[in-house]
Design a protein around this motif. Structure first.
Motif, PDB file in Angstrom:
ATOM      1  N   ASN A 145       9.350   9.078   5.239  1.00 19.88           N
ATOM      2  CA  ASN A 145      10.378   9.320   6.255  1.00 19.88           C
ATOM      3  C   ASN A 145      11.664   8.564   5.946  1.00 19.88           C
ATOM      4  O   ASN A 145      12.334   8.060   6.845  1.00 19.88           O
ATOM      5  CB  ASN A 145       9.887   8.931   7.653  1.00 19.88           C
ATOM      6  CG  ASN A 145       8.638   9.672   8.057  1.00 19.88           C
ATOM      7  OD1 ASN A 145       8.345  10.733   7.540  1.00 19.88           O
ATOM      8  ND2 ASN A 145       7.894   9.104   8.975  1.00 19.88           N
ATOM      9  N   GLY A 146      11.993   8.446   4.675  1.00 19.90           N
ATOM     10  CA  GLY A 146      13.219   7.766   4.283  1.00 19.90           C
ATOM     11  C   GLY A 146      13.109   6.259   4.244  1.00 19.90           C
ATOM     12  O   GLY A 146      14.072   5.570   3.920  1.00 19.90           O
ATOM     13  N   THR A 147      11.955   5.701   4.555  1.00 20.31           N
ATOM     14  CA  THR A 147      11.744   4.258   4.567  1.00 20.31           C
ATOM     15  C   THR A 147      10.870   3.867   3.391  1.00 20.31           C
ATOM     16  O   THR A 147       9.829   4.484   3.167  1.00 20.31           O
ATOM     17  CB  THR A 147      11.065   3.821   5.885  1.00 20.31           C
ATOM     18  OG1 THR A 147      11.899   4.198   6.975  1.00 20.31           O
ATOM     19  CG2 THR A 147      10.831   2.328   5.928  1.00 20.31           C
ATOM     20  N   GLU A 148      11.288   2.863   2.625  1.00 20.62           N
ATOM     21  CA  GLU A 148      10.464   2.370   1.520  1.00 20.62           C
ATOM     22  C   GLU A 148       9.634   1.199   2.009  1.00 20.62           C
ATOM     23  O   GLU A 148      10.167   0.227   2.527  1.00 20.62           O
ATOM     24  CB  GLU A 148      11.344   1.932   0.352  1.00 20.62           C
ATOM     25  CG  GLU A 148      11.952   3.095  -0.379  1.00 20.62           C
ATOM     26  CD  GLU A 148      12.725   2.688  -1.613  1.00 20.62           C
ATOM     27  OE1 GLU A 148      12.583   1.541  -2.071  1.00 20.62           O
ATOM     28  OE2 GLU A 148      13.475   3.532  -2.119  1.00 20.62           O
ATOM     29  N   ILE A 149       8.326   1.336   1.840  1.00 19.44           N
ATOM     30  CA  ILE A 149       7.404   0.284   2.267  1.00 19.44           C
ATOM     31  C   ILE A 149       6.468  -0.057   1.115  1.00 19.44           C
ATOM     32  O   ILE A 149       6.176   0.780   0.270  1.00 19.44           O
ATOM     33  CB  ILE A 149       6.593   0.718   3.504  1.00 19.44           C
ATOM     34  CG1 ILE A 149       5.826   2.012   3.231  1.00 19.44           C
ATOM     35  CG2 ILE A 149       7.487   0.871   4.721  1.00 19.44           C
ATOM     36  CD1 ILE A 149       4.860   2.376   4.305  1.00 19.44           C
ATOM     37  N   PRO A 150       5.991  -1.316   1.066  1.00 24.50           N
ATOM     38  CA  PRO A 150       5.065  -1.697  -0.001  1.00 24.50           C
ATOM     39  C   PRO A 150       3.750  -0.932   0.080  1.00 24.50           C
ATOM     40  O   PRO A 150       3.269  -0.615   1.179  1.00 24.50           O
ATOM     41  CB  PRO A 150       4.823  -3.192   0.255  1.00 24.50           C
ATOM     42  CG  PRO A 150       5.948  -3.632   1.119  1.00 24.50           C
ATOM     43  CD  PRO A 150       6.349  -2.443   1.923  1.00 24.50           C
ATOM     44  N   LEU A 151       3.178  -0.632  -1.058  1.00 26.65           N
ATOM     45  CA  LEU A 151       1.906   0.078  -1.132  1.00 26.65           C
ATOM     46  C   LEU A 151       0.839  -0.622  -0.289  1.00 26.65           C
ATOM     47  O   LEU A 151       0.035   0.027   0.372  1.00 26.65           O
ATOM     48  CB  LEU A 151       1.455   0.187  -2.596  1.00 26.65           C
ATOM     49  CG  LEU A 151       0.102   0.832  -2.870  1.00 26.65           C
ATOM     50  CD1 LEU A 151       0.095   2.281  -2.395  1.00 26.65           C
ATOM     51  CD2 LEU A 151      -0.227   0.754  -4.352  1.00 26.65           C
ATOM     52  N   GLY A 152       0.844  -1.934  -0.276  1.00 27.25           N
ATOM     53  CA  GLY A 152      -0.166  -2.698   0.451  1.00 27.25           C
ATOM     54  C   GLY A 152      -0.104  -2.544   1.963  1.00 27.25           C
ATOM     55  O   GLY A 152      -1.036  -2.944   2.662  1.00 27.25           O
ATOM     56  N   ASP A 153       0.982  -1.964   2.503  1.00 28.87           N
ATOM     57  CA  ASP A 153       1.107  -1.788   3.951  1.00 28.87           C
ATOM     58  C   ASP A 153       0.434  -0.505   4.452  1.00 28.87           C
ATOM     59  O   ASP A 153       0.365  -0.269   5.650  1.00 28.87           O
ATOM     60  CB  ASP A 153       2.584  -1.767   4.368  1.00 28.87           C
ATOM     61  CG  ASP A 153       3.234  -3.143   4.271  1.00 28.87           C
ATOM     62  OD1 ASP A 153       2.512  -4.136   4.059  1.00 28.87           O
ATOM     63  OD2 ASP A 153       4.465  -3.213   4.408  1.00 28.87           O
ATOM     64  N   ILE A 154      -0.066   0.327   3.550  1.00 23.60           N
ATOM     65  CA  ILE A 154      -0.708   1.585   3.939  1.00 23.60           C
ATOM     66  C   ILE A 154      -2.079   1.285   4.540  1.00 23.60           C
ATOM     67  O   ILE A 154      -2.885   0.570   3.956  1.00 23.60           O
ATOM     68  CB  ILE A 154      -0.865   2.526   2.720  1.00 23.60           C
ATOM     69  CG1 ILE A 154       0.490   2.827   2.101  1.00 23.60           C
ATOM     70  CG2 ILE A 154      -1.611   3.800   3.108  1.00 23.60           C
ATOM     71  CD1 ILE A 154       1.464   3.501   3.027  1.00 23.60           C
TER      72      ILE A 154
END
Length: 169
Positions: A145-154
């Motif tokens: 959704n246009g937001t970059e988040i670290p893989l570990g936050d999934i």
């Protein structure tokens, strides 16, 4: 000394191998739906982060404190009259003085105040389809959704439409 050097070298190789495995796995998430709880966003010259959060009840005001990598506050953003459920806002990537912040990862702390004056904590969470995988300093970030988040936050992964409205139509 030779044993210590050997262990150190072995640990470095193990770390690089684990990073490589994570990066390969991350690329397999493109087009899949994910749920994530996150604590910050990545900002660069091309990204205007969309902050998605969930409220357990209505609030008169939600305040977001945005911190740089050292933990120093850079911006304080508020939203008024926020409804219960999932909400979003776009952070323009500027500090409290209106200057564009440096490229990097910024932590977000959120607090909300109800009409009765009670403080509640919004949940920084999002649901969406992985649009891209971006690698920064050897770490994988997912663009959702246009937001970059670290893989570990999934926290959960599903087929396309598993968590989004696509499967409800």
């Amino acid at each position: 000394n030779n044993i210590a050097d050997g262990i150190s070298t072995s640990n470095e190789w193990d770390y690089l191998q684990m990073q490589s495995i994570n990066n390969v796995m991350a690329s397999g998430l493109i087009g899949r739906d994910v749920k994530a709880e996150y604590s910050g966003v990545y900002v660069d010259a091309t990204i205007t982060p969309q902050i998605t959060y969930t409220m357990s009840s209505e609030a008169d005001e939600v305040e977001f404190l945005i911190l740089d990598g050292t933990g120093a506050p850079v911006a304080r953003v508020t939203q008024d009259s926020v409804s219960e459920g999932v909400n979003t806002f776009m952070w323009d990537g500027t500090d409290d003085m209106g200057n564009r912040v440096d490229e990097g990862y910024y932590s977000i702390q959120a607090t909300a105040t109800t009409s009765a004056g009670t403080q509640i904590k919004p949940s920084l969470s999002l649901v969406g389809m992985v649009e891209a995988v971006v690698y920064r300093d050897g770490a994988a970030f997912l663009r959702v959704n246009g937001t970059e988040i670290p893989l570990g936050d999934i926290s959960a992964i599903g087929e396309a439409g598993a968590y989004t409205q696509e499967n409800d139509s």
